[in-house]
Design a protein around this motif. Structure first.
Motif, PDB file in Angstrom:
ATOM      1  N   ALA A   1      -3.617   9.104   2.587  1.00 49.11           N
ATOM      2  CA  ALA A   1      -3.871   8.422   1.317  1.00 49.11           C
ATOM      3  C   ALA A   1      -3.195   7.056   1.252  1.00 49.11           C
ATOM      4  O   ALA A   1      -3.706   6.130   0.604  1.00 49.11           O
ATOM      5  CB  ALA A   1      -3.399   9.296   0.158  1.00 49.11           C
ATOM      6  N   ALA A   2      -2.078   6.904   1.937  1.00 49.43           N
ATOM      7  CA  ALA A   2      -1.363   5.627   1.918  1.00 49.43           C
ATOM      8  C   ALA A   2      -2.152   4.506   2.568  1.00 49.43           C
ATOM      9  O   ALA A   2      -1.859   3.322   2.354  1.00 49.43           O
ATOM     10  CB  ALA A   2      -0.011   5.774   2.611  1.00 49.43           C
ATOM     11  N   THR A   3      -3.164   4.830   3.347  1.00 53.38           N
ATOM     12  CA  THR A   3      -3.922   3.806   4.077  1.00 53.38           C
ATOM     13  C   THR A   3      -5.015   3.153   3.238  1.00 53.38           C
ATOM     14  O   THR A   3      -5.623   2.170   3.664  1.00 53.38           O
ATOM     15  CB  THR A   3      -4.591   4.404   5.333  1.00 53.38           C
ATOM     16  N   LEU A   4      -5.288   3.671   2.044  1.00 55.16           N
ATOM     17  CA  LEU A   4      -6.493   3.288   1.313  1.00 55.16           C
ATOM     18  C   LEU A   4      -6.449   1.944   0.576  1.00 55.16           C
ATOM     19  O   LEU A   4      -7.455   1.233   0.537  1.00 55.16           O
ATOM     20  CB  LEU A   4      -6.856   4.390   0.305  1.00 55.16           C
ATOM     21  N   PRO A   5      -5.342   1.561  -0.075  1.00 52.57           N
ATOM     22  CA  PRO A   5      -5.418   0.472  -1.064  1.00 52.57           C
ATOM     23  C   PRO A   5      -5.973  -0.861  -0.582  1.00 52.57           C
ATOM     24  O   PRO A   5      -6.744  -1.483  -1.311  1.00 52.57           O
ATOM     25  CB  PRO A   5      -3.966   0.337  -1.536  1.00 52.57           C
ATOM     26  N   ILE A   6      -5.605  -1.342   0.585  1.00 52.52           N
ATOM     27  CA  ILE A   6      -6.157  -2.620   1.041  1.00 52.52           C
ATOM     28  C   ILE A   6      -7.303  -2.400   2.021  1.00 52.52           C
ATOM     29  O   ILE A   6      -8.428  -2.863   1.806  1.00 52.52           O
ATOM     30  CB  ILE A   6      -5.075  -3.517   1.675  1.00 52.52           C
ATOM     31  N   ALA A   7      -7.043  -1.713   3.121  1.00 58.51           N
ATOM     32  CA  ALA A   7      -8.023  -1.651   4.206  1.00 58.51           C
ATOM     33  C   ALA A   7      -9.324  -0.982   3.781  1.00 58.51           C
ATOM     34  O   ALA A   7     -10.418  -1.522   3.988  1.00 58.51           O
ATOM     35  CB  ALA A   7      -7.423  -0.934   5.411  1.00 58.51           C
TER      36      ALA A   7
ATOM     37  N   ARG B   1      -0.308  12.375  -8.251  1.00 56.40           N
ATOM     38  CA  ARG B   1      -0.172  11.623  -6.999  1.00 56.40           C
ATOM     39  C   ARG B   1      -1.119  10.438  -7.053  1.00 56.40           C
ATOM     40  O   ARG B   1      -2.333  10.604  -7.211  1.00 56.40           O
ATOM     41  CB  ARG B   1      -0.492  12.513  -5.799  1.00 56.40           C
ATOM     42  N   VAL B   2      -0.572   9.239  -6.945  1.00 58.27           N
ATOM     43  CA  VAL B   2      -1.366   8.033  -7.184  1.00 58.27           C
ATOM     44  C   VAL B   2      -1.188   7.015  -6.057  1.00 58.27           C
ATOM     45  O   VAL B   2      -0.186   7.010  -5.339  1.00 58.27           O
ATOM     46  CB  VAL B   2      -0.991   7.371  -8.529  1.00 58.27           C
ATOM     47  N   ASN B   3      -2.210   6.155  -5.969  1.00 57.33           N
ATOM     48  CA  ASN B   3      -2.177   4.980  -5.097  1.00 57.33           C
ATOM     49  C   ASN B   3      -1.941   3.731  -5.918  1.00 57.33           C
ATOM     50  O   ASN B   3      -2.340   3.643  -7.083  1.00 57.33           O
ATOM     51  CB  ASN B   3      -3.516   4.790  -4.370  1.00 57.33           C
ATOM     52  N   SER B   4      -1.354   2.746  -5.286  1.00 54.79           N
ATOM     53  CA  SER B   4      -1.292   1.403  -5.846  1.00 54.79           C
ATOM     54  C   SER B   4      -2.637   0.716  -5.647  1.00 54.79           C
ATOM     55  O   SER B   4      -3.432   1.115  -4.795  1.00 54.79           O
ATOM     56  CB  SER B   4      -0.213   0.587  -5.130  1.00 54.79           C
TER      57      SER B   4
ATOM     58  N   PHE C   1     -12.284   1.419   8.811  1.00 61.32           N
ATOM     59  CA  PHE C   1     -12.798   1.944   7.546  1.00 61.32           C
ATOM     60  C   PHE C   1     -14.238   1.488   7.317  1.00 61.32           C
ATOM     61  O   PHE C   1     -15.082   2.267   6.846  1.00 61.32           O
ATOM     62  CB  PHE C   1     -11.917   1.512   6.375  1.00 61.32           C
ATOM     63  N   ALA C   2     -14.536   0.226   7.623  1.00 60.38           N
ATOM     64  CA  ALA C   2     -15.906  -0.268   7.452  1.00 60.38           C
ATOM     65  C   ALA C   2     -16.876   0.529   8.303  1.00 60.38           C
ATOM     66  O   ALA C   2     -17.986   0.872   7.856  1.00 60.38           O
ATOM     67  CB  ALA C   2     -15.973  -1.752   7.802  1.00 60.38           C
ATOM     68  N   LEU C   3     -16.483   0.847   9.521  1.00 58.73           N
ATOM     69  CA  LEU C   3     -17.316   1.665  10.401  1.00 58.73           C
ATOM     70  C   LEU C   3     -17.564   3.031   9.785  1.00 58.73           C
ATOM     71  O   LEU C   3     -18.712   3.508   9.719  1.00 58.73           O
ATOM     72  CB  LEU C   3     -16.632   1.809  11.760  1.00 58.73           C
ATOM     73  N   GLN C   4     -16.516   3.684   9.317  1.00 57.61           N
ATOM     74  CA  GLN C   4     -16.661   5.023   8.756  1.00 57.61           C
ATOM     75  C   GLN C   4     -17.513   5.016   7.486  1.00 57.61           C
ATOM     76  O   GLN C   4     -18.391   5.863   7.302  1.00 57.61           O
ATOM     77  CB  GLN C   4     -15.283   5.613   8.443  1.00 57.61           C
ATOM     78  N   LEU C   5     -17.242   4.052   6.605  1.00 60.08           N
ATOM     79  CA  LEU C   5     -17.954   3.995   5.331  1.00 60.08           C
ATOM     80  C   LEU C   5     -19.419   3.620   5.530  1.00 60.08           C
ATOM     81  O   LEU C   5     -20.320   4.223   4.938  1.00 60.08           O
ATOM     82  CB  LEU C   5     -17.269   2.996   4.396  1.00 60.08           C
ATOM     83  N   ALA C   6     -19.665   2.586   6.347  1.00 60.95           N
ATOM     84  CA  ALA C   6     -21.040   2.142   6.572  1.00 60.95           C
ATOM     85  C   ALA C   6     -21.877   3.239   7.225  1.00 60.95           C
ATOM     86  O   ALA C   6     -23.040   3.449   6.864  1.00 60.95           O
ATOM     87  CB  ALA C   6     -21.042   0.878   7.433  1.00 60.95           C
TER      88      ALA C   6
ATOM     89  N   ASP D   1       0.825  -1.217   0.000  1.00 55.90           N
ATOM     90  CA  ASP D   1       0.000   0.000   0.000  1.00 55.90           C
ATOM     91  C   ASP D   1       0.853   1.258   0.000  1.00 55.90           C
ATOM     92  O   ASP D   1       1.631   1.492   0.944  1.00 55.90           O
ATOM     93  CB  ASP D   1      -0.927   0.002   1.214  1.00 55.90           C
ATOM     94  N   VAL D   2       0.654   2.088  -1.019  1.00 56.91           N
ATOM     95  CA  VAL D   2       1.553   3.215  -1.215  1.00 56.91           C
ATOM     96  C   VAL D   2       0.806   4.392  -1.831  1.00 56.91           C
ATOM     97  O   VAL D   2      -0.176   4.220  -2.558  1.00 56.91           O
ATOM     98  CB  VAL D   2       2.731   2.803  -2.143  1.00 56.91           C
TER      99      VAL D   2
END
Length: 337
Positions: A138-144, A84-87, A175-180, A64-65
């Motif tokens: 932003a680095a936290t996004l790709p998997i979680a 600026r991009v994510n993997s 993340f599930a808590l925040q999104l839901a 995750d980057v």
């Protein structure tokens, strides 16, 4: 370039060193790494319990980057230097169902990962990072984040007013808590620590359960839902606890099997699965197009990731050790300014 490399299985074999700066091929981009975040997968790879036969020698770990594009291949048209991009973990998974060999094209093993000053990304699955987020966020996004989003929305079709149970306070669960919550659902969160439960209440949890105090947490879940059970449950624990997840989910409800913190093996009692008509689905992150849809939602709702601690590049081992102890939200390693 500076890079952390895995000289053998075990954290003691993760060592800093030097590696050549790679050159992007036709449909690739080279990024200067700004920040990375750690997931359970990263720990499992180093520990040797995640497809060890696929781990190459001198692997640069971590998938995750977020980074800045500094060079593009000759066929790349939608990205340019300075973006600026994510993997996306699975570099070949653009949309729809994944191909059977998609796991062979994942960053952090067997492909080189992000714990270095530079990294090659497949341009087709690189996603522009949300502009309102810092590099660390932003680095936290790709998997979680994508795992939670893809499970609950693309596959689960979560609707306002429905109920979701999340286990623990790691990256996917927070993340599930925040999104839901932003989607209008009611979230039940479990943890063994009252202080963490207090924090998830602040983040919008509808109900909380301390599973140390209530080992039969599925009964508390039924109590909160008037005997019905939750519509969706994100199971990150695995093992024998999967049977409790079945009991906590409504008839026709969905269990998203995401992790195996307890065990990769489960002795599942099939009778409750049959009678409750449970949908049990394995989740392995998601495609790049789902990532794009998630980022639109994050932008719309200005959802900021929850970060436990940011470590420096030289503190990579300490970051892994923190992950092993458990974190509230995400562990981030800052690579460059």
């Amino acid at each position: 370039m500076k890079a952390w490399q895995l000289h053998g299985l075990g954290l003691e074999n993760l060592k800093p060193g030097e590696a050549p700066i790679p050159t992007p091929q036709a449909n690739e981009v080279l990024i200067q790494v700004k920040a990375v975040s750690l997931n359970f997968r990263d720990k499992a790879i180093v520990d040797g319990i995640y497809e060890p036969e696929l781990v190459p020698k001198l692997l640069i770990p971590v998938s995750d980057v977020v980074g800045t594009v500094v060079a593009v291949g000759q066929e790349v048209t939608h990205l340019k230097e300075g973006d600026r991009v994510n993997s996306n973990l699975y570099s070949s998974w653009v949309d729809g169902d994944a191909e059977p060999d998609y796991g062979l094209f994942s960053y952090g093993t067997p492909l080189p990962g992000a714990l270095a000053e530079y990294m090659i990304l497949n341009a087709s699955t690189s996603v522009k990072a949300p502009a309102f987020m810092s590099d660390e966020e932003a680095a936290t996004l790709p998997i979680a984040a994508l795992t939670a989003w893809y499970a609950m929305t693309d596959l689960g079709q979560l609707k306002p007013g429905q109920t979701v149970l999340v286990q623990g306070t790691g990256g996917v669960s927070i993340f599930a808590l925040q999104l839901a919550t932003a989607l209008g659902a009611k979230v039940i969160a479990t943890s063994s620590r009252d202080e963490n439960l207090a924090r998830v209440k602040e983040l919008g949890a509808w109900q909380v359960i301390n599973y140390r105090q209530h080992p039969a947490w599925e009964k508390k879940t039924l109590e909160f839902t008037n005997g019905r059970g939750v519509d969706q449950l994100l199971d990150v624990v695995g093992g024998e606890g999967l049977n409790q997840s079945v009991q906590a989910t409504r008839i026709g409800g969905q269990i998203h099997q995401i992790g195996f913190l307890d065990s990769q093996v489960s002795k599942l009692d099939l009778m409750p699965v049959l009678f409750r008509q449970t949908v049990l689905r394995g989740i392995c992150v998601g495609p790049a197009q789902s990532f794009e849809r998630m980022n639109e939602f994050l932008n719309q709702h200005r959802i900021h990731p929850v970060i436990d601690t940011v470590y420096s590049f030289d503190q990579a081992r300490e970051a892994y050790e923190h992950l092993a102890r458990g974190a509230f939200g995400k562990i981030v390693i800052k690579v460059s300014a």
